[in-house]
Every structure is written in C-alpha cells, then in structure tokens.
Motif scaffolding. Structure first.
Motif, PDB file in Angstrom:
ATOM      1  N   ASP A 149      -9.303  -4.157  -1.103  1.00 27.03           N
ATOM      2  CA  ASP A 149      -9.808  -2.793  -1.347  1.00 27.03           C
ATOM      3  C   ASP A 149      -9.133  -1.796  -0.396  1.00 27.03           C
ATOM      4  N   GLN A 150      -9.002  -2.200   0.859  1.00 21.10           N
ATOM      5  CA  GLN A 150      -8.344  -1.298   1.820  1.00 21.10           C
ATOM      6  C   GLN A 150      -6.899  -1.029   1.414  1.00 21.10           C
TER       7      GLN A 150
ATOM      8  N   THR B 114      -7.007   1.280  -1.528  1.00 16.60           N
ATOM      9  CA  THR B 114      -7.333   2.632  -1.087  1.00 16.60           C
ATOM     10  C   THR B 114      -6.151   3.269  -0.372  1.00 16.60           C
TER      11      THR B 114
ATOM     12  N   THR C  19      -4.287   6.636  -1.349  1.00 21.89           N
ATOM     13  CA  THR C  19      -4.131   7.734  -0.383  1.00 21.89           C
ATOM     14  C   THR C  19      -2.664   8.129  -0.243  1.00 21.89           C
TER      15      THR C  19
END
Length: 327
Positions: free
Chosen positions: A186-187, A190, A194
């Motif tokens: 998930d990081q 993300t 970004t």
C-alpha cells in the motif's frame, strides 16, 4: 609912366600866379598819380557771398511759410513747415510693426521653450522605456530560469515516479509469497500515486513557466518597439523645435524703417542752417513742395568777399594783409 609901371607889375603878378597855378596843378596831379599808384583803386569790382538753394527733403503742402523775400533770418529759424501728418502716420505704422515683431519674437520664444520641454519629455519617456526594456529583458531571463527549473523539477518528478513504479512492480509479486506485507505494498502504491501527482504538478508548473516566458518575451518585444517609437518621438520633437533667427533678422529692417520714417517726419520742418538773407522766393503757403525742388535761396551773410580788377602796373603795390576800403 606910372600907369605903365602899374600895368607891368600887374602883368608880372598875373604871370607869377599863372605859373604858380600850373606848378600847383602839376604837383597836385603828380601827388594824385602817386597816391592812386601806391594805393590803387578800381570801380571794376564785385562783392560775392556763398549761397544755397533751399529744397525740402520730403514732399507735401506747405502749411506755414515764415519768411519773406529779401528778409534776414538767423541760424535755426523755422523757414517753412510741410504738412507732417502723412509722415507721422508712417512713423506710427513703423513703430507699430516693430512692436508687433517684438511680440512675435516673445510668442516664438515661448513656443520654442514649449518645444524644448516637449523634447525633454520625449527624452525622459525614452529613458523610461529603455529602463522598462531592461526590466523586460531581466524578466525574460528570469522566466527562462523558471522554465529551466520547472524542467528540472519535471525530470526529478519523472525519475521519482519511475523509481516508485519500479519499486511497486518489484514488491507487488512478493506479496503472494508474503515476502512483503500488505502495508508495504500500500505504501509503495501510495508513493507511486504521489509521484504521479508530483509529476503532473511539475509539468503544469513547467507549462506555466513556459507561458510566463512567452509572455515575458512578448512584453520584451513590445518594450523594444516602444523604445524605438520613443526614439523617433525624440527626433521628431527635436526637429520640430524652431529658431528665432528669421524673426530676429527682421529687427534691423524694422529699425531702419523707423529711422527713415523719423527722418522724413523731422524734415517736415526746414530750419535756416546759418545767418542768411532770403532771395528768389517764388512760393507761398498752400503750395505743394516737391522733394529736391528748390523753392528759394539763402545767401550766407557770415562771409563776404570782393573780386576787383586792377592794372598790372598796380599789382606790385598790392600785398597780402593790406587793408581795403569798399564803398
């Protein structure tokens, strides 16, 4: 006998008287001849004096005649007066024209001063436009620097996005084998999202910087055109400045016209130049006097001289400085 003696005595006395009379006459004649020779005289002589013809300098009706024929006049006496009105009008007109010229010179001086101020304003505007051109040039350079910075930011954002995408693609297959956790995936997801947003923002900022550069370049070109226009305005304003030389050059002519009019006006009155006697006066008041035409004569009574004719035999008795009696 006594009578004869008396008669003889009378005859002798008569002869003596006759001889004495003859001798006296001869002596008297000789004395007269000597006197007329030593002090010669002649009736063949004339008396002369200088004279001038009085002719007016200006033409016009004689309104006043102050002399008569054969009259004696003193130096400075007013002889005649010609109608001065036309010459007074001419003098007033000449003075008015000179004043009008001086007014034109003053007005032209003010106009020249205004034109000079316009030149200064045009020069100041040109300097201001040149300064604005320099500011526009600096703005263009600044915009170029902004575009370069934005491009660098886009490159960095693209590199970061590529790194994030590669990292996500690398760890995503490892989730099934549980080498990584869901949180790590998930990081990474993300982070990729970004980085994509950052890349989009950097590209937007690059487009904005390029638009700013284009605007700055357009403003620079406009400023260049404005500077050229201001230079033309300076040249036009400089060429529009007039000079006073044409008007100032007319001053001598206007002054000469006044002097001529004053001269004619002053010569409406004719004065005796010296003590004199008036002769040959053949004009009266009301007659029209023509310039340069003699109307009477003045005989100079200050100096007289006599011209006499003597015999050649008498000339050696005449010497310079001798007193002469004129009768």
């Amino acid at each position: 006998m006594e009578n004869d003696t008396v008669q003889e005595s009378r005859r002798r006395t008569g002869r003596i008287i006759s001889v004495a009379t003859i001798v006296l006459a001869v002596v008297t004649g000789l004395l007269v001849v000597e006197q007329t020779t030593v002090n010669p005289r002649t009736d063949d002589a004339e008396v002369f004096a200088n004279f001038i013809g009085i002719a007016p300098v200006v033409s016009g009706p004689i309104v006043k005649l102050n002399v008569q024929d054969n009259a004696l006049v003193k130096q400075g006496t007013l002889l005649l007066d010609i109608d001065e009105r036309p010459y007074a009008y001419a003098l007033a007109l000449a003075k008015s024209q000179q004043q009008a010229l001086e007014g034109e010179i003053v007005d032209e001086s003010r106009l020249i001063a205004s034109q000079g101020s316009a030149v200064n304003v045009a020069k100041s505007s040109a300097l201001s436009q040149e300064a604005n051109l320099k500011r526009m040039a600096a703005a263009v350079e600044e915009a170029k620097a902004g575009v370069a910075s934005a491009k660098a930011a886009v490159d960095r954002a693209a590199a970061d996005l590529a790194y994030a995408a590669n990292n996500l693609n690398r760890i995503k297959p490892l989730l099934a084998k549980q080498y990584v956790t869901v949180d790590q995936v998930d990081q990474a997801t993300t982070l990729q999202a970004t980085r994509e947003q950052t890349l989009h923002q950097s590209r937007s900022e690059l487009a904005l910087a390029e638009a700013s550069l284009n605007s700055a370049q357009a403003q620079y070109l406009q400023a260049q055109a404005t500077v050229e226009q201001s230079h033309h305005q300076v040249q036009q304003a400089t060429h529009a400045v007039t000079t006073l030389e044409p008007l100032v050059a007319q001053r001598s002519g206007r002054t000469a016209a006044i002097d001529t009019a004053q001269y004619n006006f002053d010569n409406c009155r004719v004065y005796a130049p010296f003590d004199a006697r008036v002769t040959n006066l053949t004009i009266s008041e009301g007659a029209y006097a023509h310039a340069g035409q003699e109307i009477f004569t003045l005989i100079d009574t200050r100096t007289w001289w006599a011209v006499a004719n003597f015999r050649e035999t008498q000339l050696h008795h005449i010497r310079p400085g001798m007193k002469a009696d004129v009768y």
